[in-house]
Design a protein around this motif. Structure first.
Motif, PDB file in Angstrom:
ATOM      1  N   SER A   1       5.914  13.553 -13.630  1.00  0.00           N
ATOM      2  CA  SER A   1       5.327  14.660 -12.891  1.00  0.00           C
ATOM      3  C   SER A   1       6.382  15.696 -12.517  1.00  0.00           C
ATOM      4  N   PHE A   2       7.531  15.246 -12.066  1.00  0.00           N
ATOM      5  CA  PHE A   2       8.616  16.156 -11.698  1.00  0.00           C
ATOM      6  C   PHE A   2       9.161  16.922 -12.903  1.00  0.00           C
ATOM      7  N   LEU A   3       9.154  16.299 -14.074  1.00  0.00           N
ATOM      8  CA  LEU A   3       9.637  16.967 -15.276  1.00  0.00           C
ATOM      9  C   LEU A   3       8.729  18.128 -15.704  1.00  0.00           C
ATOM     10  N   GLU A   4       7.477  18.095 -15.254  1.00  0.00           N
ATOM     11  CA  GLU A   4       6.497  19.084 -15.684  1.00  0.00           C
ATOM     12  C   GLU A   4       6.421  20.323 -14.786  1.00  0.00           C
ATOM     13  N   VAL A   5       7.165  20.348 -13.677  1.00  0.00           N
ATOM     14  CA  VAL A   5       7.163  21.514 -12.774  1.00  0.00           C
ATOM     15  C   VAL A   5       8.594  21.870 -12.396  1.00  0.00           C
ATOM     16  N   ASP A   6       8.758  23.103 -11.941  1.00  0.00           N
ATOM     17  CA  ASP A   6      10.095  23.523 -11.511  1.00  0.00           C
ATOM     18  C   ASP A   6      10.474  22.897 -10.170  1.00  0.00           C
ATOM     19  N   ILE A   7       9.565  22.978  -9.204  1.00  0.00           N
ATOM     20  CA  ILE A   7       9.845  22.455  -7.865  1.00  0.00           C
ATOM     21  C   ILE A   7       8.592  21.738  -7.360  1.00  0.00           C
ATOM     22  N   ALA A   8       8.790  20.561  -6.781  1.00  0.00           N
ATOM     23  CA  ALA A   8       7.680  19.814  -6.200  1.00  0.00           C
ATOM     24  C   ALA A   8       8.195  18.976  -5.035  1.00  0.00           C
ATOM     25  N   VAL A   9       7.305  18.732  -4.105  1.00  0.00           N
ATOM     26  CA  VAL A   9       7.599  17.850  -2.979  1.00  0.00           C
ATOM     27  C   VAL A   9       6.639  16.671  -3.082  1.00  0.00           C
ATOM     28  N   LEU A  10       7.162  15.463  -2.919  1.00  0.00           N
ATOM     29  CA  LEU A  10       6.322  14.269  -2.914  1.00  0.00           C
ATOM     30  C   LEU A  10       6.601  13.506  -1.632  1.00  0.00           C
ATOM     31  N   GLN A  11       5.561  13.320  -0.842  1.00  0.00           N
ATOM     32  CA  GLN A  11       5.687  12.503   0.362  1.00  0.00           C
ATOM     33  C   GLN A  11       5.100  11.139   0.045  1.00  0.00           C
ATOM     34  N   MET A  12       5.833  10.083   0.420  1.00  0.00           N
ATOM     35  CA  MET A  12       5.396   8.732   0.103  1.00  0.00           C
ATOM     36  C   MET A  12       5.601   7.832   1.309  1.00  0.00           C
ATOM     37  N   LYS A  13       4.565   7.076   1.636  1.00  0.00           N
ATOM     38  CA  LYS A  13       4.645   6.059   2.685  1.00  0.00           C
ATOM     39  C   LYS A  13       4.326   4.717   2.034  1.00  0.00           C
ATOM     40  N   ILE A  14       5.098   3.705   2.375  1.00  0.00           N
ATOM     41  CA  ILE A  14       4.880   2.370   1.822  1.00  0.00           C
ATOM     42  C   ILE A  14       4.664   1.400   2.979  1.00  0.00           C
ATOM     43  N   VAL A  15       3.591   0.631   2.882  1.00  0.00           N
ATOM     44  CA  VAL A  15       3.285  -0.384   3.887  1.00  0.00           C
ATOM     45  C   VAL A  15       3.340  -1.740   3.200  1.00  0.00           C
ATOM     46  N   LYS A  16       3.984  -2.689   3.837  1.00  0.00           N
ATOM     47  CA  LYS A  16       4.142  -4.023   3.251  1.00  0.00           C
ATOM     48  C   LYS A  16       2.898  -4.873   3.521  1.00  0.00           C
TER      49      LYS A  16
ATOM     50  N   SER B   1       0.875  -1.168   0.000  1.00  0.00           N
ATOM     51  CA  SER B   1       0.000   0.000   0.000  1.00  0.00           C
ATOM     52  C   SER B   1       0.912   1.217   0.000  1.00  0.00           C
ATOM     53  N   VAL B   2       0.632   2.180  -0.863  1.00  0.00           N
ATOM     54  CA  VAL B   2       1.459   3.374  -0.960  1.00  0.00           C
ATOM     55  C   VAL B   2       0.568   4.602  -0.808  1.00  0.00           C
ATOM     56  N   GLU B   3       0.960   5.489   0.101  1.00  0.00           N
ATOM     57  CA  GLU B   3       0.255   6.755   0.265  1.00  0.00           C
ATOM     58  C   GLU B   3       1.117   7.858  -0.331  1.00  0.00           C
ATOM     59  N   LEU B   4       0.531   8.662  -1.212  1.00  0.00           N
ATOM     60  CA  LEU B   4       1.256   9.725  -1.907  1.00  0.00           C
ATOM     61  C   LEU B   4       0.604  11.083  -1.636  1.00  0.00           C
ATOM     62  N   THR B   5       1.438  12.073  -1.393  1.00  0.00           N
ATOM     63  CA  THR B   5       0.983  13.457  -1.306  1.00  0.00           C
ATOM     64  C   THR B   5       1.916  14.290  -2.176  1.00  0.00           C
ATOM     65  N   LEU B   6       1.393  14.801  -3.275  1.00  0.00           N
ATOM     66  CA  LEU B   6       2.170  15.612  -4.207  1.00  0.00           C
ATOM     67  C   LEU B   6       1.885  17.080  -3.949  1.00  0.00           C
ATOM     68  N   SER B   7       2.948  17.866  -3.799  1.00  0.00           N
ATOM     69  CA  SER B   7       2.818  19.301  -3.552  1.00  0.00           C
ATOM     70  C   SER B   7       3.706  20.087  -4.513  1.00  0.00           C
TER      71      SER B   7
ATOM     72  N   PRO C   1      -8.985  14.041   0.764  1.00  0.00           N
ATOM     73  CA  PRO C   1      -8.547  15.420   0.504  1.00  0.00           C
ATOM     74  C   PRO C   1      -7.048  15.676   0.725  1.00  0.00           C
ATOM     75  N   LEU C   2      -6.364  14.827   1.469  1.00  0.00           N
ATOM     76  CA  LEU C   2      -4.969  15.075   1.805  1.00  0.00           C
ATOM     77  C   LEU C   2      -3.967  14.191   1.085  1.00  0.00           C
ATOM     78  N   SER C   3      -4.412  13.041   0.583  1.00  0.00           N
ATOM     79  CA  SER C   3      -3.467  12.127  -0.060  1.00  0.00           C
ATOM     80  C   SER C   3      -4.209  11.160  -0.978  1.00  0.00           C
ATOM     81  N   THR C   4      -3.417  10.400  -1.705  1.00  0.00           N
ATOM     82  CA  THR C   4      -3.938   9.361  -2.588  1.00  0.00           C
ATOM     83  C   THR C   4      -3.246   8.065  -2.235  1.00  0.00           C
ATOM     84  N   GLN C   5      -4.016   6.996  -2.116  1.00  0.00           N
ATOM     85  CA  GLN C   5      -3.440   5.690  -1.841  1.00  0.00           C
ATOM     86  C   GLN C   5      -3.568   4.826  -3.088  1.00  0.00           C
ATOM     87  N   ILE C   6      -2.520   4.043  -3.330  1.00  0.00           N
ATOM     88  CA  ILE C   6      -2.516   3.126  -4.464  1.00  0.00           C
ATOM     89  C   ILE C   6      -1.998   1.776  -3.967  1.00  0.00           C
ATOM     90  N   TYR C   7      -2.606   0.709  -4.453  1.00  0.00           N
ATOM     91  CA  TYR C   7      -2.347  -0.632  -3.931  1.00  0.00           C
ATOM     92  C   TYR C   7      -2.028  -1.588  -5.070  1.00  0.00           C
TER      93      TYR C   7
END
Length: 86
Positions: free
Chosen positions: A61-76, A4-10, A38-44
């Motif tokens: 996604s990173f190639l399309e913007v100058d600066i971005a932050v991506l937070q990612m959590k991975i659960v096994k 399970s992966v939780e992503l927050t792109l900013s 509203p705060l993140s997207t999960q993908i499984y």
């Protein structure tokens, strides 16, 4: 092995919403289970297929913007069917 992966792109730019929407639509169009809030997207999915997919989409996604932050959590484990019991 399922994960399970939780992503927050900013994206750090004025027009950030359009970039986030594009990223989420690419996740939705994949073969994987995607849940959003509203705060993140999960993908499984399977680690060996999901991680290369995410690597490609995050890089694009990173190639399309100058600066971005991506937070990612991975659960096994696949937590897509989680329902709180309280």
């Amino acid at each position: 092995m399922n994960i399970s992966v939780e992503l927050t792109l900013s994206p750090l730019q004025n027009n950030y919403e359009a970039h986030i929407i594009t990223f989420i639509k690419k996740l939705r169009a994949s073969e994987f289970t995607v849940l959003e809030n509203p705060l993140s997207t999960q993908i499984y999915g399977d680690y060996d297929t999901l991680m290369p997919f995410l690597n490609k989409e995050i890089k694009q996604s990173f190639l399309e913007v100058d600066i971005a932050v991506l937070q990612m959590k991975i659960v096994k484990t696949d937590r897509s069917d989680y329902e709180p019991d309280f």
